[in-house]
Design a protein around this motif. Structure first.
Motif, short mmCIF file in Angstrom:
data_model
loop_
_atom_site.label_atom_id
_atom_site.label_comp_id
_atom_site.label_asym_id
_atom_site.label_seq_id
_atom_site.Cartn_x
_atom_site.Cartn_y
_atom_site.Cartn_z
N VAL A 15 0.86 -1.18 0.00
CA VAL A 15 0.00 0.00 0.00
C VAL A 15 0.90 1.23 0.00
CG1 VAL A 15 -1.75 1.27 1.27
CG2 VAL A 15 -1.82 -1.23 1.23
N MET A 16 0.63 2.15 -0.92
CA MET A 16 1.41 3.37 -1.02
C MET A 16 0.50 4.56 -0.82
SD MET A 16 3.71 2.59 -4.33
CE MET A 16 3.64 0.89 -4.83
N SER A 17 0.96 5.50 -0.04
CA SER A 17 0.19 6.72 0.19
C SER A 17 0.84 7.86 -0.59
CB SER A 17 0.17 7.05 1.68
OG SER A 17 -0.38 8.33 1.88
N PHE A 18 0.03 8.61 -1.30
CA PHE A 18 0.56 9.78 -2.00
C PHE A 18 1.16 10.77 -1.02
CE2 PHE A 18 -2.55 8.51 -5.35
CZ PHE A 18 -1.65 8.36 -6.38
N LEU A 19 0.56 10.87 0.16
CA LEU A 19 1.02 11.85 1.13
C LEU A 19 2.37 11.50 1.73
CD1 LEU A 19 -2.35 12.61 2.90
CD2 LEU A 19 -1.25 13.86 1.03
N ASP A 20 2.79 10.25 1.58
CA ASP A 20 4.11 9.85 2.06
C ASP A 20 5.22 10.20 1.07
OD1 ASP A 20 3.03 8.84 4.38
OD2 ASP A 20 2.96 6.78 3.64
N ARG A 21 4.84 10.57 -0.14
CA ARG A 21 5.82 10.88 -1.18
C ARG A 21 6.28 12.33 -1.06
NH1 ARG A 21 6.38 7.58 -5.68
NH2 ARG A 21 7.01 9.43 -6.83
N GLU A 22 7.58 12.52 -0.97
CA GLU A 22 8.14 13.86 -0.87
C GLU A 22 7.79 14.71 -2.10
OE1 GLU A 22 10.16 15.69 1.51
OE2 GLU A 22 9.20 14.15 2.74
N ASP A 23 7.86 14.12 -3.29
CA ASP A 23 7.59 14.90 -4.49
C ASP A 23 6.17 15.44 -4.48
OD1 ASP A 23 6.59 12.29 -4.88
OD2 ASP A 23 7.02 12.29 -7.03
N VAL A 24 5.21 14.62 -4.09
CA VAL A 24 3.81 15.06 -4.04
C VAL A 24 3.64 16.14 -2.97
CG1 VAL A 24 1.44 14.35 -3.51
CG2 VAL A 24 2.89 12.91 -4.96
N LEU A 176 -0.89 14.43 -8.78
CA LEU A 176 -1.21 13.04 -8.42
C LEU A 176 -1.07 12.12 -9.63
CD1 LEU A 176 -4.27 13.51 -6.04
CD2 LEU A 176 -1.87 13.10 -5.45
N GLY A 177 -1.46 12.60 -10.80
CA GLY A 177 -1.32 11.80 -12.02
C GLY A 177 0.13 11.48 -12.33
N GLU A 178 0.99 12.46 -12.19
CA GLU A 178 2.41 12.25 -12.45
C GLU A 178 3.01 11.29 -11.42
OE1 GLU A 178 6.19 12.46 -14.21
OE2 GLU A 178 4.16 12.79 -14.98
N ALA A 179 2.60 11.44 -10.17
CA ALA A 179 3.09 10.52 -9.13
C ALA A 179 2.61 9.10 -9.42
CB ALA A 179 2.61 10.97 -7.75
N THR A 180 1.38 8.96 -9.86
CA THR A 180 0.85 7.63 -10.21
C THR A 180 1.65 7.02 -11.34
OG1 THR A 180 -1.37 8.29 -9.49
CG2 THR A 180 -1.20 6.38 -10.96
N ARG A 181 1.95 7.81 -12.36
CA ARG A 181 2.76 7.32 -13.48
C ARG A 181 4.12 6.82 -13.00
NH1 ARG A 181 6.88 8.49 -16.15
NH2 ARG A 181 7.21 10.50 -15.18
N LYS A 182 4.75 7.59 -12.12
CA LYS A 182 6.06 7.21 -11.59
C LYS A 182 5.99 5.93 -10.78
CE LYS A 182 8.03 11.85 -11.43
NZ LYS A 182 8.45 12.97 -10.54
#
Length: 192
Positions: A15-24, A176-182
């Motif tokens: 499980v990955m959270s977008f909020l845990d990503r530094e870039d996001v 969010l779309g770019e993070a999802t792609r990555k």
């Protein structure tokens, strides 16, 4: 956090959270800061230029918010509970206060922006606000104050988590779309 734990118990999946990503988080701090500036302009009766602004918390959002307000000529003070953040803010040219000093100085600020998701604005702290001050809380749950503690204040007080989606929904979606792609590219690359 609770959602992530719940999902991990249902399936044996990563499980990955977008909020845990530094870039996001860093990119989302831009529409957050712009939203803070927009609300400050709309909700106050004076220019932001020359205003005394306190940014409470100097994490990813706090840094960008402080930069944006300084960029339009506000006198920005950063308040933090973390000595490392205080040092970084001082290095970037901001006035700084540790939390222990904050309550005694609160009546000098025209605009106070909180980024810390904790009940740091207790009734005693709230009473120190300048009567004309604008208090903006952008933190997530539980928020900086209890609603019943601010109802008797004459101040304009707002709690608005999720500013990126409110003020710049297209940009927030693109982030969010770019993070999802990555994430998909990294997880499903299969040696290509």
């Amino acid at each position: 956090m609770f959602e992530r734990i719940f999902l991990q118990k249902i399936k044996d999946r990563k499980v990955m959270s977008f909020l845990d990503r530094e870039d996001v988080a860093i990119l989302n701090s831009i529409p957050t800061a712009e939203g803070c500036l927009q609300l400050a302009i709309e909700k106050t009766d004076h220019t932001i230029h020359g205003s005394q602004v306190c940014v409470f918390g100097y994490g990813r959002c706090g840094q960008t918010i402080a930069d944006v307000f300084k960029g339009v000529g506000a006198n920005v003070t950063v308040t933090t509970m973390v000595e490392k953040e205080e040092a970084r803010a001082a290095q970037r040219g901001f006035q700084t206060l540790l939390f222990a000093e904050f309550e005694q100085s609160l009546d000098s600020f025209d605009i106070v922006i909180n980024t810390i998701p904790a009940h740091v604005f207790t009734p005693n702290v709230l009473q120190q606000l300048k009567p004309s001050a604008f208090l903006l809380d952008i933190s997530s749950k539980p928020g900086a104050f209890l609603k019943e503690d601010v109802t008797s204040l004459s101040n304009i007080v707002m709690n608005v988590p999720g500013l990126p989606g409110r003020v710049a929904p297209r940009t927030a979606g693109e982030i969010l779309g770019e993070a999802t792609r990555k994430i998909l590219e990294k997880e499903f690359r299969h040696g290509s």
